[in-house]
Write a protein that holds these residues in place. Structure first.
Motif, PDB file in Angstrom:
ATOM      1  N   THR A  36       0.829  -1.208   0.000  1.00 17.37           N
ATOM      2  CA  THR A  36       0.000   0.000   0.000  1.00 17.37           C
ATOM      3  C   THR A  36       0.861   1.255   0.000  1.00 17.37           C
ATOM      4  O   THR A  36       0.626   2.184  -0.788  1.00 17.37           O
ATOM      5  N   THR A  39       2.636   1.832  -3.366  1.00 22.06           N
ATOM      6  CA  THR A  39       1.695   2.329  -4.364  1.00 22.06           C
ATOM      7  C   THR A  39       1.399   3.808  -4.143  1.00 22.06           C
ATOM      8  O   THR A  39       1.437   4.604  -5.085  1.00 22.06           O
ATOM      9  N   GLN A  43       2.535   6.890  -6.652  1.00 24.29           N
ATOM     10  CA  GLN A  43       1.520   7.751  -7.253  1.00 24.29           C
ATOM     11  C   GLN A  43       1.726   9.219  -6.865  1.00 24.29           C
ATOM     12  O   GLN A  43       1.327  10.104  -7.595  1.00 24.29           O
ATOM     13  N   LEU A  51       0.580   8.343 -13.857  1.00 20.64           N
ATOM     14  CA  LEU A  51       0.016   7.533 -12.767  1.00 20.64           C
ATOM     15  C   LEU A  51      -0.263   6.104 -13.210  1.00 20.64           C
ATOM     16  O   LEU A  51       0.041   5.157 -12.484  1.00 20.64           O
ATOM     17  N   GLY A  52      -0.837   5.944 -14.386  1.00 18.25           N
ATOM     18  CA  GLY A  52      -1.143   4.602 -14.885  1.00 18.25           C
ATOM     19  C   GLY A  52       0.111   3.778 -15.080  1.00 18.25           C
ATOM     20  O   GLY A  52       0.161   2.595 -14.724  1.00 18.25           O
ATOM     21  N   ALA A  54       3.027   4.208 -13.576  1.00 24.67           N
ATOM     22  CA  ALA A  54       3.620   3.914 -12.268  1.00 24.67           C
ATOM     23  C   ALA A  54       2.888   2.764 -11.588  1.00 24.67           C
ATOM     24  O   ALA A  54       3.516   1.844 -11.049  1.00 24.67           O
ATOM     25  N   SER A  55       1.565   2.791 -11.618  1.00 26.81           N
ATOM     26  CA  SER A  55       0.779   1.709 -11.009  1.00 26.81           C
ATOM     27  C   SER A  55       1.033   0.383 -11.712  1.00 26.81           C
ATOM     28  O   SER A  55       1.159  -0.663 -11.071  1.00 26.81           O
ATOM     29  N   ALA A  56       1.122   0.430 -13.036  1.00 23.06           N
ATOM     30  CA  ALA A  56       1.381  -0.796 -13.798  1.00 23.06           C
ATOM     31  C   ALA A  56       2.771  -1.357 -13.485  1.00 23.06           C
ATOM     32  O   ALA A  56       2.943  -2.583 -13.370  1.00 23.06           O
ATOM     33  N   ILE A  58       4.450  -1.024 -10.686  1.00 28.58           N
ATOM     34  CA  ILE A  58       4.415  -1.620  -9.343  1.00 28.58           C
ATOM     35  C   ILE A  58       3.775  -3.008  -9.413  1.00 28.58           C
ATOM     36  O   ILE A  58       4.274  -3.974  -8.827  1.00 28.58           O
ATOM     37  N   THR A  59       2.679  -3.112 -10.136  1.00 22.96           N
ATOM     38  CA  THR A  59       2.005  -4.413 -10.278  1.00 22.96           C
ATOM     39  C   THR A  59       2.905  -5.412 -10.997  1.00 22.96           C
ATOM     40  O   THR A  59       3.002  -6.569 -10.589  1.00 22.96           O
TER      41      THR A  59
END
Length: 151
Positions: A36, A39, A43, A51-52, A54-56, A58-59
């Motif tokens: 958490t 992430t 962000q 943002l997209g 960065a989130s991708a 991390i995943t």
């Protein structure tokens, strides 16, 4: 997590399984907080249009890490089992597999104890590799020259 995993190296077959629930709880809380926080930090520090991405990333990193860890831990466990099987020629891979499934009933108590010891040694190997990885991660993080507090 490193401190919670340390006693798992020294457990034997008579060990109370309650400690596993304790370690699982610590692992879940620690990983939940870490994932958490990573992430949220990612962000916060990237531009809004990224943002997209960065989130991708991390995943992707989390998924690749889990896949790599499963391979490393599986390799360590299997190498340990194979080493135990070489030391005890009366035990075979099928006996180990059936014992792990909970369906093997040895006519000899000595065989059952030996099988349990081989499996337990494999688990100790996995926990040892985990602790080694924790130490490596700790050293890398402490040695990071570019670390700074993000506000």
């Amino acid at each position: 997590m490193m401190l919670a995993y340390l006693p798992l190296i020294f457990i034997d077959s008579r060990f109370n399984q309650t400690i596993f629930f304790f370690v699982s709880g610590i692992t879940g809380v620690t990983l939940g907080i870490t994932i958490t926080m990573n992430t949220l930090v990612a962000q916060r520090i990237v531009p809004e249009e990224s943002l997209g991405t960065a989130s991708a990333m991390i995943t992707l990193g989390r998924t690749l890490g889990q896949t790599l860890a499963a391979g490393i831990f599986g390799l360590a466990f299997n190498m340990s089992l194979n080493s135990g099987l070489k030391k005890h020629p009366i035990i075979d891979q099928n006996m180990i597999n059936q014992s792990i499934k909970g369906v093997y009933q040895s006519p000899l108590v000595v065989d059952e104890h030996t099988i349990n010891q081989i499996i337990l040694t494999g688990m100790h190997t996995v926990f040892s590799v985990t602790l080694i990885l924790f130490v490596i991660v700790l050293i890398v993080n402490v040695a990071d020259q570019k670390r700074e507090v993000i506000k």
